[in-house]
Write a protein that holds these residues in place. Structure first.
Motif, PDB file in Angstrom:
ATOM      1  N   UNK A   1       1.022  -1.270   0.106  1.00 29.24           N
ATOM      2  CA  UNK A   1      -0.050   0.100   0.239  1.00 29.24           C
ATOM      3  C   UNK A   1       0.982   1.174  -0.155  1.00 29.24           C
ATOM      4  N   UNK A   2       1.915   1.163   0.602  1.00 29.50           N
ATOM      5  CA  UNK A   2       2.834   2.277   0.834  1.00 29.50           C
ATOM      6  C   UNK A   2       3.421   2.462  -0.301  1.00 29.50           C
ATOM      7  N   UNK A   3       3.992   1.662  -1.267  1.00 27.83           N
ATOM      8  CA  UNK A   3       4.488   2.001  -2.578  1.00 27.83           C
ATOM      9  C   UNK A   3       3.490   2.469  -3.640  1.00 27.83           C
ATOM     10  N   UNK A   4       2.227   1.754  -3.597  1.00 26.49           N
ATOM     11  CA  UNK A   4       1.209   2.238  -4.309  1.00 26.49           C
ATOM     12  C   UNK A   4       1.113   3.799  -3.968  1.00 26.49           C
ATOM     13  N   UNK A   5       1.330   4.110  -2.817  1.00 24.01           N
ATOM     14  CA  UNK A   5       0.981   5.638  -2.454  1.00 24.01           C
ATOM     15  C   UNK A   5       2.045   6.629  -2.655  1.00 24.01           C
ATOM     16  N   UNK A   6       3.208   5.949  -3.210  1.00 22.07           N
ATOM     17  CA  UNK A   6       4.371   6.672  -3.829  1.00 22.07           C
ATOM     18  C   UNK A   6       5.636   6.900  -2.611  1.00 22.07           C
ATOM     19  N   UNK A   7       5.440   5.846  -1.573  1.00 22.63           N
ATOM     20  CA  UNK A   7       6.390   5.876  -0.724  1.00 22.63           C
ATOM     21  C   UNK A   7       7.776   4.909  -0.947  1.00 22.63           C
ATOM     22  N   UNK A   8       8.771   5.397  -0.626  1.00 25.03           N
ATOM     23  CA  UNK A   8       9.928   4.708  -0.677  1.00 25.03           C
ATOM     24  C   UNK A   8      10.020   3.746   0.643  1.00 25.03           C
ATOM     25  N   UNK A   9      10.821   2.523   0.589  1.00 27.50           N
ATOM     26  CA  UNK A   9      10.397   1.581   1.691  1.00 27.50           C
ATOM     27  C   UNK A   9      11.855   1.210   2.200  1.00 27.50           C
ATOM     28  N   UNK A  10      11.937   1.414   3.695  1.00 24.16           N
ATOM     29  CA  UNK A  10      13.148   1.060   4.181  1.00 24.16           C
ATOM     30  C   UNK A  10      12.808  -0.401   4.950  1.00 24.16           C
ATOM     31  N   UNK A  11      13.233  -1.258   4.386  1.00 25.14           N
ATOM     32  CA  UNK A  11      12.927  -2.755   4.474  1.00 25.14           C
ATOM     33  C   UNK A  11      13.616  -3.637   5.683  1.00 25.14           C
ATOM     34  N   UNK A  12      12.812  -3.879   6.775  1.00 29.42           N
ATOM     35  CA  UNK A  12      13.366  -5.033   7.748  1.00 29.42           C
ATOM     36  C   UNK A  12      12.657  -6.109   7.587  1.00 29.42           C
ATOM     37  N   UNK A  13      11.281  -6.015   7.268  1.00 32.08           N
ATOM     38  CA  UNK A  13      10.274  -7.204   7.121  1.00 32.08           C
ATOM     39  C   UNK A  13      10.679  -8.344   6.032  1.00 32.08           C
ATOM     40  N   UNK A  14      11.108  -9.410   6.480  1.00 31.37           N
ATOM     41  CA  UNK A  14      11.586 -10.481   5.724  1.00 31.37           C
ATOM     42  C   UNK A  14      10.479 -10.980   4.903  1.00 31.37           C
TER      43      UNK A  14
END
Length: 306
Positions: free
Chosen positions: A118-131
């Protein structure tokens, strides 16, 4: 005018899993970097800890997984201008809120997949720690990132190391990615000893301070790093290798076609990768333990047993 200048360059982040291991270390990074501002926090059931975080970081929205915990939190922070939400709907509201630029997904398990998408669809970059986001939905997530022209910044130390070793390089010239593994809590145990091990035994990681689930996964060598690396770096599985490295000083390596190898070395501390993920491409000052190569003296590598 100086204050206005700071506001222009400030990066606004939302954190899912703010009371867990990565979440609390992310807040430590924010605490020491005025370039970062927290606009939303979400957690599972640690209401008291969430109240403390709200009072320190003043987010616009805070989420708890259960409505019961959210109701408790609302009464505790009734004196503050913060909206308290709950459940998956709350996570999705935080993930898509217009005030944030980067979503830190430090929440554990499958629950992190929907908010990340949902965040990507809303135009957010992602800092990912969720495997699970890449392990279970890697193809979908990467396709969506490409479509939206957004970035995914890895927080895991192994993937941060590979990411940094690839900077300025042509991935077509990569011979292999070499992921280091500490071996976890049971690396020196026999199979018979492991049969009688307790949860407490598994949670005693020799090098890292991590959340319980990741520590247990590490003990069983189910860290999922190979699958994540495949998706993160668009690298075929046959080009991804693993090696046991007890000291957790070299966090991963990249071998190139000319047989030269680039390695990323640092003390075992997740706050360095978190800071780089949030402030990429800058390497900002960090007040952690500097790596003393003389004290380290020797580094060891072993094949991972099956």
């Amino acid at each position: 005018s100086e204050a206005k200048g700071m506001t222009k360059t400030m990066k606004k982040i939302a954190i899912l899993g703010s009371t867990g291991s990565i979440g609390t270390q992310t807040l430590e990074v924010v605490r020491n970097n005025p370039e970062l501002q927290v606009v939303a926090l979400a957690a599972g059931k640690s209401v008291e800890q969430m109240e403390q975080q709200i009072r320190e970081f003043h987010p616009l929205i805070a989420g708890m997984w259960s409505e019961e915990a959210a109701a408790d939190l609302r009464s505790r922070v009734a004196d503050l201008p913060v909206k308290v939400v709950s459940g998956m709907d709350g996570l999705l509201e935080i993930a898509t809120m217009p005030q944030s630029q980067v979503l830190v997904t430090a929440i554990v398990g499958m629950i992190g997949i929907r908010p990340t998408i949902a965040a990507i669809e809303a135009g957010k970059d992602i800092a990912l720690a969720n495997k699970e986001t890449l392990v279970m939905a890697g193809d979908q997530v990467k396709a969506l990132l490409r479509e939206k022209k957004l970035e995914l910044y890895p927080i895991d130390s192994e993937h941060s190391a590979i990411w940094q070793c690839l900077q300025g390089e042509d991935k077509r010239e990569v011979k292999s990615l070499i992921i280091t593994a500490s071996g976890g809590s049971f690396r020196d145990k026999t199979r018979d000893e492991i049969k009688n091990a307790t949860k407490e035994d598994a949670l005693k990681h020799p090098n890292w301070s991590m959340g319980a689930k990741i520590t247990i996964d590490s003990a069983s060598m189910m860290n999922k790093e190979v699958i994540e690396a495949h998706h993160l770096f668009d690298m075929p599985y046959e080009k991804i290798r693993t090696v046991m490295h007890r000291e957790s000083i070299i966090h991963s390596l990249v071998e190139y076609n000319d047989l030269g190898i680039k390695a990323h070395l640092a003390s075992p501390d997740m706050r360095g990768p978190i800071l780089y993920a949030l402030m990429y491409p800058q390497h900002l000052d960090y007040q952690g333990d500097a790596l003393d190569l003389v004290k380290v003296s020797c580094l060891h590598f072993e094949e991972l047993s099956e």
